[in-house]
Design an enzyme around this catalytic site. Structure first.
Site, PDB file in Angstrom:
ATOM      1  N   LYS A  79       0.834  -1.205   0.000  1.00 15.22           N
ATOM      2  CA  LYS A  79       0.000   0.000   0.000  1.00 15.22           C
ATOM      3  C   LYS A  79       0.867   1.252   0.000  1.00 15.22           C
ATOM      4  O   LYS A  79       1.880   1.331   0.706  1.00 15.22           O
ATOM      5  CB  LYS A  79      -0.904  -0.024   1.240  1.00 15.22           C
ATOM      6  N   SER A 149      -9.718   1.775   2.853  1.00 12.69           N
ATOM      7  CA  SER A 149      -8.828   2.570   2.016  1.00 12.69           C
ATOM      8  C   SER A 149      -7.826   1.737   1.225  1.00 12.69           C
ATOM      9  O   SER A 149      -7.164   2.246   0.320  1.00 12.69           O
ATOM     10  CB  SER A 149      -8.057   3.562   2.884  1.00 12.69           C
ATOM     11  N   SER A 173     -10.189  -0.793   6.877  1.00  8.47           N
ATOM     12  CA  SER A 173      -9.616  -0.594   5.552  1.00  8.47           C
ATOM     13  C   SER A 173      -8.856  -1.764   4.953  1.00  8.47           C
ATOM     14  O   SER A 173      -8.421  -1.697   3.812  1.00  8.47           O
ATOM     15  CB  SER A 173      -8.700   0.636   5.566  1.00  8.47           C
TER      16      SER A 173
END
Length: 465
Positions: A79, A149, A173
């Site tokens: 990420k 997210s 997330s």
């Protein structure tokens, strides 16, 4: 079968047996990214040269007899909130376009020490502050969101653009995008994995976890990335078990809690039916079910946002004043709103969290795990702002996602999302398995028992190529 189609444990077995080379796997994965990502938008950056260099080094080590373990030569996405030395880490924000860290985050150090091949940085909702990941699309239906997210991580994994990925989870997330994209996603216990080198959204709620295509793959990643770090004061110096050791022991005799309230309030009927069928299947595998009442149902949302919003605003306070115009409007609005939260309200939210933690500790007495829907609905369409429930009431998309995820963040308990079906539109549905502190092996064991009895994890989006 193309190499990119292999799950992590399948690819690891072939690499260990020298039936597949890390270079061959990496070239296949990079080709998959090149072919798909202009439509999916999972990656903020693709590390072609670095990945191939790492793959060649892994191949040489393995040929020379220096096999490091199941992640050696495996393609992983990270990420874009997590630092990678010499590679831009932008948090998918215009405020950090030119940010290139000098050192790795702790989790990246662990991956590289295990011989993993980092293929790229996956998109996040800007600074992890949202549940949509606007840059990315859901590989099952490109007109739907991938969740957030960590939407880029989930989309990359399910589209077979990497064998596994790293995400972060502050209000769901990791689990939210896992549910709507049909991946396995684990939010470990707070303090199980170091967050050193990871941009914070809310320091007291942030967790790091893996997203994979199978429960076994998640266990293999946990064996590498979990552990104490003296440079992250939130980590706990407790023993780290082998997450793969009892993975296939089944659920015979386990006591699994099924909520009477909260998790099944305001839920899409198709999602509820799929989750309840999954619960029945676990009972059929030998688990004993016990109905439970979730404590203090009125406190989760005010406590989650009462903590997250001011902590996020404190982190961004200076940059918001220096370059506020570069933030996306939704994130800027939340950051500005956070500065209006009173210190007294923040303290009240923290006190509410203590009540919730005590309530879950008592509720877990005699239970091995709790079963619930990961989310109350499947993936929203791009641009959709709310869901309408069977009673006619409406709920904002962000609230619906966080509502069933927040208990895991507020309590710090481990939570696993595993695929348990699809709705009539072909969008995935997730089953959430919540456990006691540092009981990741237990929630993984429950997830593996369910996964082995079904074929949901074997499915992948069709029509992308």
């Amino acid at each position: 079968m193309h190499p990119y189609e292999l799950t992590l444990h399948q690819a690891a077995e072939q690499i260990r047996e020298r039936q597949l080379s890390p270079v061959e796997l990496t070239e296949s994965v990079l080709g998959r990214i090149d072919a798909l990502d202009d439509r999916v938008g999972a990656f903020a950056s693709v590390m072609h040269e670095q990945a191939l260099h790492a793959a060649r080094a892994a191949e040489k080590e393995i040929v020379d007899g220096s096999y490091r373990g199941p992640l050696h030569g495996i393609c992983i996405g990270v990420k874009d909130l997590i630092d990678t030395a010499g590679v831009a880490t932008t948090s998918s924000s215009r405020t950090r376009t030119d940010r290139v860290p000098d050192t790795n985050a702790a989790v990246v150090d662990h991956l590289e020490a295990a011989g993993a091949v980092i293929v790229g940085k996956t998109h996040t909702h800007e600074f992890a502050y949202g549940v949509l990941t606007p840059t990315t699309r859901n590989p099952w239906h490109l007109d739907h969101v991938p969740g957030g997210s960590s939407g880029g991580s989930a989309a990359a994994v399910v589209a077979r653009m990497c064998q596994g990925a790293i995400g972060t989870d502050t209000g769901g997330s990791v689990r939210i995008p896992s549910a709507v994209c049909g991946t396995v996603g684990l939010k470990p216990t707070y303090g199980r994995i170091s967050r050193r080198g990871t941009t914070s959204l809310s320091w007291s709620l942030d967790h790091i976890g893996p997203l994979t295509n199978s429960v076994r793959d998640a266990a293999l990643m946990m064996d590498v990335i979990a552990g104490y770090d003296r440079d992250d004061p939130a980590t706990r110096d407790v023993p780290v078990p082998r997450h793969t050791e009892n993975l296939t022991a089944g659920v015979e005799g386990m006591v699994l809690g099924v909520p009477r309230n909260y998790f099944f309030d305001h839920i899409d009927p198709e999602v509820e039916a799929a989750v309840r069928e999954a619960i029945r299947q676990l009972e059929g595998l030998g688990a004993r079910l016990r109905e439970i009442d979730i404590p203090y149902p009125e406190l989760y949302m005010p406590a989650e946002f009462g903590i997250l919003v001011p902590e996020a605003s404190a982190y961004h306070q200076q940059s918001l004043r220096q370059m506020g115009e570069l933030y996306e409007s939704d994130v800027r609005g939340l950051l500005e709103a956070g500065e209006l939260v009173l210190a007294t309200d923040y303290i009240k939210a923290q006190r509410a969290r203590t009540l919730l933690q005590q309530g879950w500790r008592d509720m877990f007495d005699g239970l091995d795990a709790v079963l619930a829907p990961t989310l109350p609905a499947t993936a929203a369409e791009v641009g959709q702002t709310s869901f309408t429930w069977p009673d006619g009431s409406q709920e904002a998309v962000i609230n619906s996602c966080v509502r069933t995820s927040a208990p895991g963040n507020l309590t710090g308990l481990p939570g696993l999302s595993v695929p348990c079906g699809f709705d009539r539109s072909g969008l995935p549905i997730g089953l959430q398995i919540l456990g006691k502190p540092f009981a990741e092996p237990t929630v993984l064991r429950v997830g593996a028992a369910y996964e082995d009895a079904t074929d949901w994890a074997d499915r992948m989006p069709e029509g992308l190529l």
